[in-house]
Design a protein around this motif. Structure first.
Motif, short mmCIF file in Angstrom:
data_model
loop_
_atom_site.label_atom_id
_atom_site.label_comp_id
_atom_site.label_asym_id
_atom_site.label_seq_id
_atom_site.Cartn_x
_atom_site.Cartn_y
_atom_site.Cartn_z
N VAL A 53 102.31 38.68 40.51
CA VAL A 53 100.94 38.68 39.99
C VAL A 53 100.58 40.01 39.32
O VAL A 53 99.42 40.33 39.13
N GLY A 54 101.61 40.76 38.93
CA GLY A 54 101.38 42.06 38.30
C GLY A 54 100.58 41.96 37.02
O GLY A 54 99.83 42.88 36.68
N PHE A 55 100.73 40.86 36.30
CA PHE A 55 99.97 40.66 35.06
C PHE A 55 98.47 40.72 35.34
O PHE A 55 97.71 41.38 34.61
N PHE A 56 98.03 40.04 36.39
CA PHE A 56 96.60 39.99 36.71
C PHE A 56 96.13 41.30 37.34
O PHE A 56 95.01 41.74 37.07
N ASP A 57 96.99 41.94 38.13
CA ASP A 57 96.64 43.26 38.67
C ASP A 57 96.47 44.27 37.54
O ASP A 57 95.59 45.14 37.59
N PHE A 58 97.30 44.15 36.51
CA PHE A 58 97.25 45.08 35.38
C PHE A 58 95.90 45.04 34.69
O PHE A 58 95.34 46.08 34.33
N PHE A 59 95.37 43.84 34.51
CA PHE A 59 94.10 43.69 33.81
C PHE A 59 92.88 43.79 34.73
O PHE A 59 91.75 43.77 34.25
N ALA A 60 93.12 43.89 36.03
CA ALA A 60 91.99 43.93 36.97
C ALA A 60 91.18 45.22 36.85
O ALA A 60 89.99 45.25 37.19
N GLY A 61 91.78 46.27 36.35
CA GLY A 61 91.06 47.53 36.17
C GLY A 61 91.36 48.12 34.81
O GLY A 61 92.38 47.80 34.19
#
Length: 220
Positions: free
Chosen positions: A163-171
């Motif tokens: 889920v690194g893609f979503f973590d990347f855009f989370a902040g």
């Protein structure tokens, strides 16, 4: 126009967008663990095309506006989209899919309205329009990504880099808002229309809403 005026324009635009924001059914369903797994493939397929398009759009903007501060902002955004594309590959692999499958995926037209509009603004818009549109919508997009990442871990068995893609855009990156505000202020000081900039931000938000609605279409 001063940096303070640019910040006031950003705050006003965010308020206008907040007044039109509706519940995100797709994210609500995934948080409950009720989203069918095939819709995660839809999400990956749509994002594969969106991120690829957005990277080219930001690269075009960096070429159109190479001077500081816009050049650095848009080049950084293009590089970020490239990193996101790599991270998306991890999510795709965790889904049991492949890049070949994503290339064959048939995108939903309204899910692709967002990158189409961004590409239009990249070709014909101003630096301040795009900077304001990205900043005004960034917090909402980031919040959705954070919720998705957490839900994928809690309900769908994903972990780590899956889920690194979503973590990347989370902040947002440190200093990003200040840099974007400098681009907005510089553009408006050179004659860019603040009304048009705010309009671009509202339209981009509407197209992002259409993206989420397309992903949830037909679900009970």
């Amino acid at each position: 126009m001063t940096a303070q005026s640019a910040a006031e324009l950003l705050a006003r635009t965010r308020r206008e967008i907040a007044e039109t924001t509706t519940p995100n059914r797709f994210v609500d369903l995934i948080e409950k663990g009720e989203l069918p797994r095939d819709r995660l493939v839809w999400l990956a397929g749509e994002e594969f095309r969106i991120v690829s398009s957005d990277r080219r759009s930001f690269a075009l903007l960096a070429a159109r506006y190479p001077e500081s501060p816009a050049g650095e902002l848009f080049l950084g955004l293009a590089q970020g989209e490239g990193q996101a594309l790599t991270l998306l590959g991890d999510f795709v692999a965790a889904l049991g899919e492949s890049e070949k499958n994503l290339s064959a995926y048939e995108p939903r037209p309204f899910a692709q309205a967002y990158p189409a509009y961004l590409a239009q603004r990249a070709a014909f818009g101003t630096a301040s329009e795009v900077a304001l549109a990205m900043m005004a919508n960034l917090e909402e997009w980031g919040a959705y990504c954070a919720r998705i990442a957490q839900a994928l871990r809690a309900h769908y068995g994903f972990a780590g880099t899956d889920v690194g893609f979503f973590d990347f855009f989370a902040g947002s990156p440190p200093g990003f808002e200040e840099h974007a505000l400098a681009v907005i202020a510089a553009g408006l000081a050179s004659g860019d229309d603040p009304v048009e900039a705010a309009r671009a931000a509202r339209l981009l938000h509407a197209y992002e809403t259409a993206f989420w609605d397309a992903l949830a279409e037909g679900l009970p």
